[in-house]
Design a protein around this motif. Structure first.
Motif, mmCIF file in Angstrom:
data_model
loop_
_atom_site.group_PDB
_atom_site.id
_atom_site.type_symbol
_atom_site.label_atom_id
_atom_site.label_comp_id
_atom_site.label_asym_id
_atom_site.label_seq_id
_atom_site.Cartn_x
_atom_site.Cartn_y
_atom_site.Cartn_z
ATOM 1 N N ILE A 213 -14.907 -8.868 11.571
ATOM 2 C CA ILE A 213 -14.020 -8.491 10.474
ATOM 3 C C ILE A 213 -14.786 -8.676 9.171
ATOM 4 O O ILE A 213 -15.548 -9.635 9.025
ATOM 5 N N THR A 214 -14.586 -7.762 8.246
ATOM 6 C CA THR A 214 -15.268 -7.847 6.959
ATOM 7 C C THR A 214 -14.605 -8.912 6.087
ATOM 8 O O THR A 214 -13.469 -9.336 6.348
ATOM 9 N N LEU A 215 -15.296 -9.312 5.031
ATOM 10 C CA LEU A 215 -14.730 -10.266 4.084
ATOM 11 C C LEU A 215 -13.454 -9.701 3.473
ATOM 12 O O LEU A 215 -12.446 -10.394 3.363
ATOM 13 N N GLU A 216 -13.485 -8.428 3.087
ATOM 14 C CA GLU A 216 -12.296 -7.803 2.501
ATOM 15 C C GLU A 216 -11.150 -7.763 3.507
ATOM 16 O O GLU A 216 -9.997 -7.976 3.146
ATOM 17 N N GLY A 217 -11.473 -7.508 4.762
ATOM 18 C CA GLY A 217 -10.443 -7.510 5.800
ATOM 19 C C GLY A 217 -9.816 -8.886 5.963
ATOM 20 O O GLY A 217 -8.601 -9.023 6.133
ATOM 21 N N MET A 218 -10.633 -9.929 5.900
ATOM 22 C CA MET A 218 -10.106 -11.283 6.009
ATOM 23 C C MET A 218 -9.261 -11.650 4.802
ATOM 24 O O MET A 218 -8.212 -12.262 4.930
ATOM 25 N N LYS A 219 -9.710 -11.251 3.603
ATOM 26 C CA LYS A 219 -8.905 -11.512 2.406
ATOM 27 C C LYS A 219 -7.539 -10.841 2.519
ATOM 28 O O LYS A 219 -6.513 -11.437 2.183
#
Length: 61
Positions: free
Chosen positions: A45-51
């Motif tokens: 998962i990308t950082l943006e997805g986690m945020k």
């Protein structure tokens, strides 16, 4: 409490390039490694997805 024994790696000019630290038999570290091994085939998962996931479950960051 025992002192940590690290080893330094230097290049041909004597410049430090790495440090080797001993592995500790730490139960928490072993648990983290076991969880990572169990989840290694899960999609990343990308950082943006986690945020986004955090925002939708807990409110704003």
């Amino acid at each position: 409490m025992s002192a940590v024994k690290e080893h330094s790696i230097t290049d041909e000019h004597g410049e430090g390039v790495a440090v080797i630290l001993p592995l500790r038999d730490d139960e928490e570290d072993l648990h983290d490694l076991a969880v990572a091994a169990e989840r290694r085939d899960e999609p990343a998962i990308t950082l943006e997805g986690m945020k986004k996931r955090i925002r939708t479950s807990n409110g704003p960051l």
